[in-house]
Design a protein around this motif. Structure first.
Motif, PDB file in Angstrom:
ATOM      1  N   ARG A  25       2.436  -3.870  11.137  1.00  0.00           N
ATOM      2  CA  ARG A  25       1.909  -3.837   9.597  1.00  0.00           C
ATOM      3  C   ARG A  25       1.353  -3.802   9.382  1.00  0.00           C
ATOM      4  NH1 ARG A  25       5.268  -5.863   6.647  1.00  0.00           N
ATOM      5  NH2 ARG A  25       6.381  -4.535   7.655  1.00  0.00           N
ATOM      6  N   VAL A  26      -0.019  -2.872  10.111  1.00  0.00           N
ATOM      7  CA  VAL A  26      -0.798  -1.985   9.588  1.00  0.00           C
ATOM      8  C   VAL A  26      -0.318  -0.506   9.530  1.00  0.00           C
ATOM      9  CG1 VAL A  26      -3.053  -0.390  11.116  1.00  0.00           C
ATOM     10  CG2 VAL A  26      -2.904  -3.033  11.015  1.00  0.00           C
ATOM     11  N   ASN A  27       1.059   0.108  10.255  1.00  0.00           N
ATOM     12  CA  ASN A  27       1.402   0.935   9.864  1.00  0.00           C
ATOM     13  C   ASN A  27       2.015   0.944   8.398  1.00  0.00           C
ATOM     14  OD1 ASN A  27       0.746   2.090  12.350  1.00  0.00           O
ATOM     15  ND2 ASN A  27       2.768   1.988  12.924  1.00  0.00           N
ATOM     16  N   ALA A  28       2.387  -0.412   8.011  1.00  0.00           N
ATOM     17  CA  ALA A  28       3.729  -0.455   6.381  1.00  0.00           C
ATOM     18  C   ALA A  28       1.302  -0.529   5.400  1.00  0.00           C
ATOM     19  CB  ALA A  28       3.409  -2.453   6.110  1.00  0.00           C
ATOM     20  N   TRP A  29       0.639  -1.165   6.243  1.00  0.00           N
ATOM     21  CA  TRP A  29      -0.591  -1.122   5.251  1.00  0.00           C
ATOM     22  C   TRP A  29      -1.113   0.514   4.881  1.00  0.00           C
ATOM     23  CZ3 TRP A  29      -2.783  -2.940   0.763  1.00  0.00           C
ATOM     24  CH2 TRP A  29      -4.118  -3.167   1.043  1.00  0.00           C
ATOM     25  N   ALA A  30      -0.661   1.047   6.084  1.00  0.00           N
ATOM     26  CA  ALA A  30      -1.443   2.318   5.898  1.00  0.00           C
ATOM     27  C   ALA A  30      -0.372   3.518   5.285  1.00  0.00           C
ATOM     28  CB  ALA A  30      -1.387   2.657   7.643  1.00  0.00           C
ATOM     29  N   THR A  31       0.676   3.580   4.985  1.00  0.00           N
ATOM     30  CA  THR A  31       1.661   3.928   4.119  1.00  0.00           C
ATOM     31  C   THR A  31       1.299   4.186   2.818  1.00  0.00           C
ATOM     32  OG1 THR A  31       3.579   3.864   6.101  1.00  0.00           O
ATOM     33  CG2 THR A  31       4.260   3.935   4.497  1.00  0.00           C
ATOM     34  N   LEU A  32       1.135   1.996   2.312  1.00  0.00           N
ATOM     35  CA  LEU A  32       0.846   1.696   1.547  1.00  0.00           C
ATOM     36  C   LEU A  32      -0.056   2.555   0.209  1.00  0.00           C
ATOM     37  CD1 LEU A  32       1.756  -0.209  -1.293  1.00  0.00           C
ATOM     38  CD2 LEU A  32       0.365  -1.796  -0.252  1.00  0.00           C
ATOM     39  N   ILE A  36      -0.755   5.056  -2.604  1.00  0.00           N
ATOM     40  CA  ILE A  36      -1.206   4.740  -3.917  1.00  0.00           C
ATOM     41  C   ILE A  36      -2.635   6.150  -4.396  1.00  0.00           C
ATOM     42  CG2 ILE A  36      -3.092   3.167  -4.807  1.00  0.00           C
ATOM     43  CD1 ILE A  36      -1.958   1.003  -2.912  1.00  0.00           C
ATOM     44  N   GLU A  37      -3.069   6.057  -3.150  1.00  0.00           N
ATOM     45  CA  GLU A  37      -3.636   7.206  -3.464  1.00  0.00           C
ATOM     46  C   GLU A  37      -3.066   8.741  -3.787  1.00  0.00           C
ATOM     47  OE1 GLU A  37      -7.077   6.928   0.461  1.00  0.00           O
ATOM     48  OE2 GLU A  37      -5.332   7.651   0.679  1.00  0.00           O
ATOM     49  N   ALA A  78     -11.006   0.335   7.598  1.00  0.00           N
ATOM     50  CA  ALA A  78     -11.002   1.179   6.958  1.00  0.00           C
ATOM     51  C   ALA A  78      -9.842   1.538   5.900  1.00  0.00           C
ATOM     52  CB  ALA A  78     -10.695   2.804   7.990  1.00  0.00           C
ATOM     53  N   LEU A  79      -8.297   1.063   6.354  1.00  0.00           N
ATOM     54  CA  LEU A  79      -7.672   1.038   5.240  1.00  0.00           C
ATOM     55  C   LEU A  79      -8.121   0.382   4.090  1.00  0.00           C
ATOM     56  CD1 LEU A  79      -4.663   1.196   7.715  1.00  0.00           C
ATOM     57  CD2 LEU A  79      -4.845   2.694   6.529  1.00  0.00           C
ATOM     58  N   ASP A  80      -8.827  -0.742   4.198  1.00  0.00           N
ATOM     59  CA  ASP A  80      -9.014  -1.387   3.108  1.00  0.00           C
ATOM     60  C   ASP A  80     -10.293  -0.969   1.795  1.00  0.00           C
ATOM     61  OD1 ASP A  80      -7.240  -3.917   4.335  1.00  0.00           O
ATOM     62  OD2 ASP A  80      -8.965  -4.953   4.754  1.00  0.00           O
ATOM     63  N   ASP A  81     -10.785  -0.315   2.925  1.00  0.00           N
ATOM     64  CA  ASP A  81     -11.787   0.263   1.926  1.00  0.00           C
ATOM     65  C   ASP A  81     -11.445   1.910   1.457  1.00  0.00           C
ATOM     66  OD1 ASP A  81     -13.893  -1.274   3.228  1.00  0.00           O
ATOM     67  OD2 ASP A  81     -14.719   0.511   4.608  1.00  0.00           O
ATOM     68  N   ARG A  82     -10.445   2.485   1.942  1.00  0.00           N
ATOM     69  CA  ARG A  82      -9.323   3.073   0.930  1.00  0.00           C
ATOM     70  C   ARG A  82      -8.999   2.910  -0.307  1.00  0.00           C
ATOM     71  NH1 ARG A  82      -5.701   6.714   5.121  1.00  0.00           N
ATOM     72  NH2 ARG A  82      -4.828   6.506   3.080  1.00  0.00           N
ATOM     73  N   TYR A  83      -8.554   0.860   0.447  1.00  0.00           N
ATOM     74  CA  TYR A  83      -7.098   1.005  -0.814  1.00  0.00           C
ATOM     75  C   TYR A  83      -8.248   0.090  -1.763  1.00  0.00           C
ATOM     76  CZ  TYR A  83      -5.369  -2.678  -3.021  1.00  0.00           C
ATOM     77  OH  TYR A  83      -4.546  -3.829  -3.921  1.00  0.00           O
ATOM     78  N   ILE A  88      -8.118  -1.132  -9.017  1.00  0.00           N
ATOM     79  CA  ILE A  88      -9.027  -1.461  -9.588  1.00  0.00           C
ATOM     80  C   ILE A  88      -9.128  -3.062  -9.655  1.00  0.00           C
ATOM     81  CG2 ILE A  88      -9.829  -1.540 -11.669  1.00  0.00           C
ATOM     82  CD1 ILE A  88      -8.772   1.038 -12.667  1.00  0.00           C
ATOM     83  N   ASP A  89     -10.447  -4.209  -9.226  1.00  0.00           N
ATOM     84  CA  ASP A  89      -9.393  -5.636  -8.965  1.00  0.00           C
ATOM     85  C   ASP A  89      -9.758  -6.153 -10.659  1.00  0.00           C
ATOM     86  OD1 ASP A  89     -10.083  -7.752  -8.506  1.00  0.00           O
ATOM     87  OD2 ASP A  89     -11.925  -7.923  -7.569  1.00  0.00           O
TER      88      ASP A  89
END
Length: 136
Positions: A25-32, A36-37, A78-83, A88-89
């Motif tokens: 799931r961390v790898n999937a989050w990193a890929t997403l 997005i970036e 770190a991934l959350d910060d990049r996301y 946009i919220d």
């Protein structure tokens, strides 16, 4: 507290399609996040489906042994910060017009800053505004 395997199996019994692992799931989050970036061009339904990897991590965290949480938290933060930087919220308003993500407390109910492809067209039709270079 549960091991990764136990947490994955418990969440699978609660309705997840498979017994995922934290690493998966961390790898999937990193890929997403990376996608997005660069500009997420798939459709709205794939995007909301892709966000479920972060939902899984949220649900698994209270179940996991403390040492697993300590091991993975820095990478997830770190991934959350990049996301957050790449999105946009809008309190999930644009996304909710297509697919209501469970739980208003899920802060990642955000949309990409760069609206491109099918996702961009759908989100713009729901009132979302791009703050990056638009690509039709």
């Amino acid at each position: 507290m549960a091991t990764e395997t136990e947490a994955g199996e418990l969440l699978h019994r609660r309705g997840r399609r498979t017994a995922f692992t934290v690493a998966g799931r961390v790898n999937a989050w990193a890929t997403l996040v990376s996608t997005i970036e660069r500009g997420y061009g798939d459709d709205i339904y794939e995007y909301t489906n892709d966000l479920y990897c972060r939902n899984w991590l949220h649900e698994a965290w209270p179940l996991l042994d403390e040492h697993i949480v300590q091991l993975w938290t820095p990478q997830i933060k770190a991934l959350d910060d990049r996301y957050k930087a790449a999105t946009i919220d809008d309190d999930g308003q644009a996304l909710d017009q297509f697919h209501r993500l469970p739980g208003p407390d899920l802060w990642w109910r955000r949309h990409p800053r760069i609206l491109t492809g099918d996702l961009g067209r759908s989100l713009r039709s729901a009132g979302a505004i791009s703050t990056g270079p638009d690509t039709a």
